[in-house]
Design a protein around this motif. Structure first.
Motif, short mmCIF file in Angstrom:
data_model
loop_
_atom_site.label_atom_id
_atom_site.label_comp_id
_atom_site.label_asym_id
_atom_site.label_seq_id
_atom_site.Cartn_x
_atom_site.Cartn_y
_atom_site.Cartn_z
N ARG A 67 -24.86 -1.29 28.31
CA ARG A 67 -25.48 -2.50 28.84
C ARG A 67 -26.94 -2.25 29.22
O ARG A 67 -27.84 -3.03 28.86
CB ARG A 67 -24.69 -2.98 30.07
N ASP A 68 -27.18 -1.15 29.93
CA ASP A 68 -28.55 -0.82 30.34
C ASP A 68 -29.43 -0.55 29.13
O ASP A 68 -30.60 -0.98 29.08
CB ASP A 68 -28.54 0.39 31.26
N LEU A 69 -28.90 0.18 28.15
CA LEU A 69 -29.69 0.51 26.96
C LEU A 69 -30.06 -0.75 26.17
O LEU A 69 -31.17 -0.85 25.65
CB LEU A 69 -28.91 1.48 26.06
N LYS A 70 -29.15 -1.70 26.07
CA LYS A 70 -29.45 -2.95 25.37
C LYS A 70 -30.64 -3.66 26.00
O LYS A 70 -31.53 -4.15 25.30
CB LYS A 70 -28.22 -3.87 25.37
N ASN A 71 -30.65 -3.71 27.33
CA ASN A 71 -31.75 -4.37 28.03
C ASN A 71 -33.07 -3.63 27.83
O ASN A 71 -34.13 -4.24 27.63
CB ASN A 71 -31.43 -4.49 29.52
N GLU A 72 -33.01 -2.30 27.89
CA GLU A 72 -34.22 -1.50 27.71
C GLU A 72 -34.77 -1.62 26.29
O GLU A 72 -35.99 -1.75 26.09
CB GLU A 72 -33.93 -0.03 28.04
N LEU A 73 -33.88 -1.57 25.31
CA LEU A 73 -34.32 -1.62 23.91
C LEU A 73 -34.83 -3.00 23.53
O LEU A 73 -35.67 -3.13 22.63
CB LEU A 73 -33.17 -1.21 22.99
N MET A 74 -34.35 -4.02 24.21
CA MET A 74 -34.80 -5.37 23.93
C MET A 74 -36.31 -5.50 24.17
O MET A 74 -37.01 -6.24 23.47
CB MET A 74 -34.05 -6.37 24.83
N ILE B 180 -35.93 -3.85 19.71
CA ILE B 180 -34.88 -3.06 19.06
C ILE B 180 -33.53 -3.55 19.60
O ILE B 180 -33.40 -3.83 20.80
CB ILE B 180 -35.05 -1.56 19.35
N THR B 181 -32.55 -3.66 18.72
CA THR B 181 -31.23 -4.14 19.13
C THR B 181 -30.21 -3.01 19.06
O THR B 181 -30.29 -2.13 18.21
CB THR B 181 -30.76 -5.30 18.25
N LEU B 182 -29.23 -3.07 19.98
CA LEU B 182 -28.10 -2.13 19.98
C LEU B 182 -26.84 -2.96 19.82
O LEU B 182 -26.48 -3.75 20.69
CB LEU B 182 -28.08 -1.33 21.29
N GLU C 100 -38.46 0.52 11.76
CA GLU C 100 -38.16 1.95 11.70
C GLU C 100 -39.21 2.77 12.44
O GLU C 100 -38.88 3.79 13.06
CB GLU C 100 -38.07 2.41 10.24
N ALA C 101 -40.46 2.32 12.42
CA ALA C 101 -41.49 3.04 13.18
C ALA C 101 -41.16 3.01 14.67
O ALA C 101 -41.32 4.02 15.38
CB ALA C 101 -42.86 2.41 12.93
N SER C 102 -40.67 1.87 15.18
CA SER C 102 -40.30 1.77 16.59
C SER C 102 -39.08 2.62 16.90
O SER C 102 -39.01 3.25 17.96
CB SER C 102 -40.02 0.30 16.94
N VAL C 103 -38.10 2.63 15.98
CA VAL C 103 -36.89 3.43 16.19
C VAL C 103 -37.23 4.92 16.19
O VAL C 103 -36.74 5.68 17.03
CB VAL C 103 -35.83 3.12 15.10
N ARG C 104 -38.10 5.35 15.27
CA ARG C 104 -38.48 6.76 15.24
C ARG C 104 -39.19 7.16 16.53
O ARG C 104 -38.98 8.25 17.07
CB ARG C 104 -39.42 7.03 14.05
N LYS C 105 -40.05 6.28 17.00
CA LYS C 105 -40.76 6.57 18.26
C LYS C 105 -39.76 6.67 19.41
O LYS C 105 -39.88 7.56 20.26
CB LYS C 105 -41.79 5.48 18.54
N LEU C 106 -38.78 5.78 19.41
CA LEU C 106 -37.73 5.82 20.44
C LEU C 106 -36.98 7.15 20.39
O LEU C 106 -36.77 7.80 21.42
CB LEU C 106 -36.77 4.65 20.22
N ILE C 107 -36.58 7.57 19.19
CA ILE C 107 -35.83 8.83 19.04
C ILE C 107 -36.66 9.99 19.55
O ILE C 107 -36.17 10.87 20.28
CB ILE C 107 -35.43 9.05 17.57
N GLY C 108 -37.95 10.01 19.19
CA GLY C 108 -38.82 11.09 19.63
C GLY C 108 -38.93 11.16 21.15
O GLY C 108 -38.88 12.24 21.74
N GLU C 109 -39.07 10.00 21.79
CA GLU C 109 -39.18 9.96 23.25
C GLU C 109 -37.90 10.45 23.92
O GLU C 109 -37.94 11.17 24.92
CB GLU C 109 -39.52 8.54 23.71
N GLU C 110 -36.75 10.04 23.37
CA GLU C 110 -35.47 10.45 23.96
C GLU C 110 -35.24 11.95 23.75
O GLU C 110 -34.71 12.63 24.64
CB GLU C 110 -34.32 9.64 23.36
#
Length: 695
Positions: free
Chosen positions: A128-135, A139-141, A155-165
């Motif tokens: 639930r928290d991740l959905k709100n943050e990714l919104m 980005i959708t979960l 995909e550029a946003s998703v890659r950036k997200l993966i790198g940050e995590e």
């Protein structure tokens, strides 16, 4: 077994298992990033667990930590059964994103509950928290019965997200788990059981070889992991993409060619990486790990805002208003976009026309550089003169530099005549100088009582008619009586040839003198011929419509300064400035117009230094408009709208987009020298203000 092991403890046992001779205490301290006391506490805890499980002991022998055990395989099996890491809430959420993004099998609620050993509700709350943050990142979960949880978006946003995590999961034990998961995913998707992490390291080593030097990355291990991220995501069909402008910037780099060659070699051996992934991997080698932007839309918005602010600053600094502003803005965006990517990826751009641009558009170049410095962005410090030159061309295309130069008082060399207070001798000498040199110079007269050493460098030549000129000295000073002697004429000629800015004209005159020199033997005749030629060739250089406004230095020397006193409001100081520019009656109309403009957008001020403020008073459309400046000195700093306190306020009236540039450029140049401000305060400021400024 009641004793539980934390992640660092398990990691320490695992690396000791892999070493026959043990590990040096110092290297362990560096590897774990802990103190010696903490390390020995960990060893004590390990021994308790090893004793309870019957797996031996650890000892420190000759400054080396050694694991003594009879059955390594049994120990490994027990470690595998032991939950090796207790994730914090933030780490657990980061790992959930990594698992969903990179796992080769569907990531379900039950799978995550088992992996983290938490309740089903805990995972649901995380989702639930991740959905709100990714919104917030567009980005959708989502979840599906067969495919489990999915992360979708640019995909550029998703890659950036993966790198940050992944950056949040820096614990060595967790990194080991992540590498194992990624290895498993790639083996499953490629049907190849090679060491993919080693392949990533080989790419890095090949890059070092290609650039003929050692690569200095912030975290090489992280870069290798991100290469595997690229491999997994693209194999799953999530291909990285970027704008054509950004691709063009990257493809011109040596880094791109290195990665491209390595990818081609891998394909020969049956290991395929999608060609578009080269544009993702290359910036990793260029050291681009993070950015303040979480999406392409934010990046585009930054470029647009940067362009608008640059354009607005240029208008403020040059005291003009572009007619076709939107068209110019579009042209600037078209150039600033690739400029931004060049800066982002550290790609150097060499402007072969830079010196020509500086020579052809000197004022526009200086104002462009000033506008960039005033723009509130960290990339401004990275913009070189080469890039300034490109931007200068865009501004120049919307302005008439020839007209600017033609009406620019600052483009003319100045000669200062210093004399006694009655100035009669100085006027006589000025007339003789005009006869010798014509109107190719701007002549200024000042009494010895008002001259200061910090004023001398502003002039190409200084003529002193005073009886006692010993109170100031400089290399370009000529002392003379009421009539300029032949000796003084020769010295004047030498100084002008050495210090004058009309190099092309001086060069032509000297060439002619050399040719006819053998026919003109008399030194006096040669000197007079030199003056005649110089005067003739400079005739076209001076235009009838040249703005002949007294510059700020002359205003200061002549005492034409408004002393605002203390406790004045900005309206009172503005009113005094307007009246000084255009007189009492017109000053009231100008004041009313300026108050409305200042309250409307405050875009008519520019802070030259911390203590000096420029106030632009446009008079376009007024049939009696003129170009002039007025200087006010306040005992206490005056706050103008959208601009905090200033002690010196320079008012500039303008009548078009061109005729004031020379005067304005002179004002900016004047205050680049710190002691000029001190000089004004010395002459006109209060004693308290002078002390505050260190005068």
């Amino acid at each position: 077994m009641d004793i539980e092991l934390k992640s660092r403890t398990v990691y320490l046992i695992r690396i000791l298992l892999g070493s026959e001779d043990g590990l040096d205490v110092t290297s362990l301290l560096e590897k774990l990033g802990v103190t010696k006391r903490t390390l020995y506490y960990e060893l004590e805890h390990i021994n308790e667990w090893l004793k309870a499980s019957g797996h031996g002991t650890v000892k420190v022998v000759s400054h080396r930590v050694i694991l003594f055990t009879d059955n390594k395989d049994s120990l490994r099996n027990d470690l595998d059964k032991t939950r090796s890491y207790y994730f914090s809430i933030e780490e657990r959420k980061a790992m959930e994103i990594v698992m969903i993004s990179l796992s080769d099998e569907p990531v379900t609620l039950e799978m995550m509950r088992t992996f983290f050993d938490v309740s089903k509700n805990t995972i649901l709350f995380d989702i639930r928290d991740l959905k709100n943050e990714l919104m917030q990142r567009n980005i959708t979960l989502t979840s599906q019965v067969k495919s489990g949880y999915l992360i979708e978006g640019s995909e550029a946003s998703v890659r950036k997200l993966i790198g940050e995590e992944l950056q949040k999961l820096h614990n060595p034990g967790v990194r080991t788990i992540i590498r194992a998961m990624m290895q498993k995913s790639l083996e499953s998707m490629t049907s190849n059981n090679i060491d993919f992490h080693e392949i990533a390291r080989c790419l890095t080593r090949q890059y070092e070889k290609d650039i003929k030097g050692e690569i200095f990355l912030h975290e090489t291990e992280f870069v290798n992991i991100m290469i595997l991220v690229s491999w997994i995501r693209s194999t799953r069909g999530y291909i990285f993409n970027m704008s054509s402008v950004e691709k063009f910037a990257i493809s011109n780099s040596a880094s791109y060619r290195s990665v491209e060659l390595s990818v081609q070699k891998l394909q020969i051996h049956g290991l395929k990486i999608h060609p578009m992934e080269i544009f993702f991997i290359t910036p990793l080698f260029l050291g681009i790990h993070t950015s303040t932007f979480i999406s392409e839309e934010q990046e585009n918005s930054f470029i647009a805002e940067f362009t608008y602010e640059l354009l607005r600053n240029f208008e403020r600094i040059s005291c003009i208003s572009f007619v076709d502003k939107e068209r110019l803005k579009s042209q600037l965006v078209y150039h600033i976009r690739p400029l931004y990517f060049r800066l982002k990826y550290g790609i150097t751009s060499v402007n072969a026309l830079l010196e020509d641009i500086k020579r052809m558009y000197p004022v526009i170049f200086r104002f462009t550089a000033m506008a960039i410095r005033e723009t509130d962005s960290e990339i401004c410090s990275m913009i070189t003169d080469d890039e300034v030159g490109y931007l200068c061309i865009h501004f120049a295309s919307h302005l008439n530099e020839k007209r600017i130069i033609k009406t620019s008082g600052a483009s003319v060399d100045r000669i200062l005549v210093v004399g006694e207070s009655n100035m009669a001798t100085s006027i006589l000498v000025e007339d003789q100088l005009r006869s010798l040199l014509g109107n190719s110079f701007k002549y200024e007269l000042v009494s010895t009582s008002k001259i200061r050493d910090w004023m001398l460098d502003d002039y190409v030549l200084i003529i002193s008619t005073a009886y006692n000129s010993n109170r100031f000295t400089c290399d370009h000073l000529v002392s003379t009586g009421p009539i300029i002697s032949d000796v003084s004429k020769k010295r004047i000629l030498r100084i002008i040839n050495e210090r004058g800015t009309s190099d092309e004209i001086s060069g032509k005159v000297n060439d002619i003198i050399k040719i006819v020199g053998e026919y003109v033997k008399d030194e006096i005749a040669r000197t007079n011929l030199h003056f005649d030629l110089f005067r003739l060739m400079n005739k076209e250089a001076v235009s009838d419509d040249m703005v002949t406004v007294d510059g700020i230095d002359k205003k200061v020397k002549n005492g034409e300064i408004l002393q605002a006193g203390s406790g004045k409001t900005w309206q009172e100081v503005l009113g005094a400035g307007c009246r000084s520019l255009v007189g009492e009656e017109k000053g009231l109309r100008l004041f009313d117009r300026m108050v409305n403009l200042m309250l409307k957008n405050g875009n008519k001020t520019f802070r030259i230094t911390d203590d000096v403020l420029l106030v632009h008073c446009p008079m376009q459309g007024d049939p009696e408009a003129n170009v002039d400046i007025s200087v006010a000195v306040a005992e206490e700093p005056v706050d103008f709208p959208n601009c905090s306190g200033a002690s010196v306020i320079v008012f500039l009236s303008t009548k078009d987009n061109y005729t004031h540039w020379g005067v304005l450029d002179e004002v900016y140049s004047y205050f680049q020298v710190r002691n000029r401000l001190n000089g004004i305060l010395e002459l006109y400021g209060s004693e308290e203000k002078m002390i505050a400024q260190g005068v």
